[in-house]
Design a protein around this motif. Structure first.
Motif, PDB file in Angstrom:
ATOM      1  N   GLY A 382       0.804  -1.148  -0.143  1.00 40.39           N
ATOM      2  CA  GLY A 382      -0.033   0.017   0.020  1.00 40.39           C
ATOM      3  C   GLY A 382       0.833   1.226   0.030  1.00 40.39           C
ATOM      4  O   GLY A 382       0.343   2.300  -0.083  1.00 40.39           O
ATOM      5  N   LYS A 383       2.226   1.099   0.072  1.00 40.71           N
ATOM      6  CA  LYS A 383       3.128   2.272   0.177  1.00 40.71           C
ATOM      7  C   LYS A 383       3.766   2.537  -1.173  1.00 40.71           C
ATOM      8  O   LYS A 383       4.667   3.667  -1.356  1.00 40.71           O
ATOM      9  N   LEU A 384       3.543   1.736  -2.064  1.00 43.82           N
ATOM     10  CA  LEU A 384       4.331   1.429  -3.396  1.00 43.82           C
ATOM     11  C   LEU A 384       3.905   1.981  -4.565  1.00 43.82           C
ATOM     12  O   LEU A 384       4.500   2.789  -5.214  1.00 43.82           O
ATOM     13  N   PHE A 385       2.656   1.642  -4.719  1.00 44.38           N
ATOM     14  CA  PHE A 385       2.065   1.779  -6.150  1.00 44.38           C
ATOM     15  C   PHE A 385       2.056   3.327  -6.556  1.00 44.38           C
ATOM     16  O   PHE A 385       2.120   3.669  -7.773  1.00 44.38           O
ATOM     17  N   ASN A 386       1.617   4.167  -5.419  1.00 41.25           N
ATOM     18  CA  ASN A 386       1.528   5.499  -6.099  1.00 41.25           C
ATOM     19  C   ASN A 386       2.524   6.447  -5.178  1.00 41.25           C
ATOM     20  O   ASN A 386       2.002   7.628  -4.709  1.00 41.25           O
ATOM     21  N   ALA A 387       3.621   5.858  -4.856  1.00 37.30           N
ATOM     22  CA  ALA A 387       4.395   6.531  -4.047  1.00 37.30           C
ATOM     23  C   ALA A 387       5.006   7.836  -4.712  1.00 37.30           C
ATOM     24  O   ALA A 387       5.266   7.820  -5.795  1.00 37.30           O
ATOM     25  N   PRO A 388       5.315   8.861  -3.920  1.00 35.41           N
ATOM     26  CA  PRO A 388       5.633  10.203  -4.407  1.00 35.41           C
ATOM     27  C   PRO A 388       6.909  10.221  -5.155  1.00 35.41           C
ATOM     28  O   PRO A 388       7.262  11.097  -6.109  1.00 35.41           O
ATOM     29  N   ASP A 389       7.958   9.410  -4.731  1.00 29.83           N
ATOM     30  CA  ASP A 389       9.073   9.312  -5.251  1.00 29.83           C
ATOM     31  C   ASP A 389       9.306   8.597  -6.655  1.00 29.83           C
ATOM     32  O   ASP A 389       9.208   7.376  -6.825  1.00 29.83           O
ATOM     33  N   LYS A 390       9.108   9.361  -7.577  1.00 25.85           N
ATOM     34  CA  LYS A 390       8.786   8.701  -9.092  1.00 25.85           C
ATOM     35  C   LYS A 390      10.193   8.149  -9.536  1.00 25.85           C
ATOM     36  O   LYS A 390      10.128   7.293 -10.599  1.00 25.85           O
ATOM     37  N   ASP A 391      11.415   8.727  -8.983  1.00 23.65           N
ATOM     38  CA  ASP A 391      12.573   8.056  -9.531  1.00 23.65           C
ATOM     39  C   ASP A 391      12.973   6.763  -9.247  1.00 23.65           C
ATOM     40  O   ASP A 391      13.517   6.074  -9.926  1.00 23.65           O
TER      41      ASP A 391
END
Length: 425
Positions: A382-391
């Protein structure tokens, strides 16, 4: 990124494999053997289907949208923005995980339709990596030394976003050996000798460029320039010699298997890697192994060790790695991932590397270490798919999928000899 250089000296007299297993697996550690209530509930809800669904969702986030309703994904092109998160959408480490993960999906999803689909996706991704990272950054020419007939003879770029500078593009030995491993798995899964032949071509080309001498001893360098003419980082990667030994042995063994299976396939003409294998052995004799405690270093040590469990170097690394996993990594990494903690010191892909290595070496879902690794993955859910750190999102997701279901990272999961689907929960 992904530096695997350790500093802690390990001096342990190693018993046989079984005492290592007994001593390090039979324990009761708070937070490791007791899995969270939420985790147990999820496992009761068909854990295999849940893992496969999360695995595919992660892959779709990196490489999608790719079709799942046709065995011939001719219209699919690996996305270039952000894709694997590197230059022109390609990053060698992440894409190696991508190829291996597609091989895993070909075995874990039911039906011959799925097997053909995911292997075609894996092949197309591999070809795209070669056409981008096997060429200069502007795409106008192959890397020096490569030709149309031998496209990997110039090596493969890392895929860094910047051409130069301290974190600029070049070639890493441990990225290259992981890519060779990916091609080898693809070759075994498809039964097509050409992928392993390409890996051998790459192995022969890059080996001498990473070799050096220090104080009269044979050693290695960690990073070289894109054209393989200059050393960019002269220190040795902690596992580079071990990675080279194990992967080159796998490539040679596979070439021999193809040659026996189809004597007229051209596999017999593939160059021997005996000289390079012995070179790695000599370097290992003068460079004792140690682990830094970094989760990714821990994970890749356990992963590479599980291919030859009886070797002295393997038992040394495994003993140290399993102890670090039990006493240091798992008790901390199973804690909840909050926004502040995630941002300050928890790097998802490094923890996933540790989980992957633990699950490859232990390979027993009932073992507390294996269950602990799954609990770490549950903490990140739940913390990964839309995480803010796109890099970091592509590398996080590709390695998360592999940690969920190690699949083709496991020794024996794909084989020319059986041709069977080595499914794994």
């Amino acid at each position: 990124m992904l530096c695997l250089r350790g500093t802690i000296s390990i001096r342990t007299r190693l018993p046989s494999k079984q005492p290592i297993i007994a001593r390090l697996y039979s324990f009761s550690t708070p937070g490791v053997s007791s899995v969270s209530k939420r985790y147990r509930t999820q496992m009761a809800m068909d854990p295999k289907a849940k893992k496969i669904a999360l695995f595919e969702e992660a892959m779709q986030k990196v490489y999608g949208p790719y079709p799942t309703d046709t065995p011939d994904p001719a219209s699919w092109e690996p996305p270039a923005n952000p894709g694997a998160g590197g230059h022109r959408g390609r990053y060698l480490w992440t894409d190696a995980f991508g190829v291996i993960n597609f091989v895993t999906l070909s075995r874990e999803k039911d039906g011959s339709h799925s097997q053909q689909l995911y292997l075609e996706l894996a092949k197309k991704l591999a070809d795209t990596v070669h056409s981008v990272l096997g060429r200069t950054r502007d795409g106008s020419a192959r890397l020096p030394g490569a030709t149309d007939e031998e496209p990997l003879k110039g090596g493969l770029r890392i895929g860094k976003l910047d051409a130069g500078g301290p974190d600029g593009d070049g070639q890493y030995h441990h990225y290259l050996t992981l890519w060779m491993f990916a091609l080898n798995r693809l070759s075994l899964a498809t039964g097509e000798a050409r992928w392993n032949a390409l890996a051998v071509q790459l192995a022969k080309a890059i080996h001498p460029q990473f070799m050096t001498k220090r104080g009269g001893q044979e050693s290695m360098v960690w990073k070289i320039s894109m054209d393989m003419r200059r050393v960019l980082v002269s220190s040795k990667g902690n596992l580079d010699d071990v990675d080279g030994l194990v992967v080159y042995q796998l490539l040679q063994k596979t070439a021999e298997q193809f040659s026996k299976k189809s004597p007229n396939s051209g596999s017999a003409s593939i160059p021997s890697l005996d000289t390079e294998i012995q070179h790695y052995r000599r370097i290992m004799e003068t460079h004792p192994k140690s682990l830094s405690g970094d989760p990714l270093d821990l994970g890749m040590s356990l992963w590479i060790s599980h291919f030859d469990r009886e070797a002295a170097w393997s038992r040394q690394l495994a003993t140290a790695g399993l102890r670090i996993a039990r006493d240091r990594f798992l008790p901390v990494a199973q804690s909840p991932v909050t926004a502040s903690r995630e941002g300050h010191y928890r790097l998802a892909f490094r923890e996933f590397g540790a989980c992957l290595g633990i699950k490859c070496y232990v390979d027993d879902p009932e073992n507390p270490l294996y269950a602990g690794a799954d609990s770490v993955l549950d903490a990140w859910e739940g913390k990964l798919f839309n995480a803010p750190d796109k890099d970091l999102r592509p590398i996080n997701l590709a390695m998360y999928a592999a940690a969920l279901i190690p699949g083709a990272f496991r020794n024996g999961y794909v084989s020319l000899e059986t041709g069977e689907k080595g499914k794994q929960v």
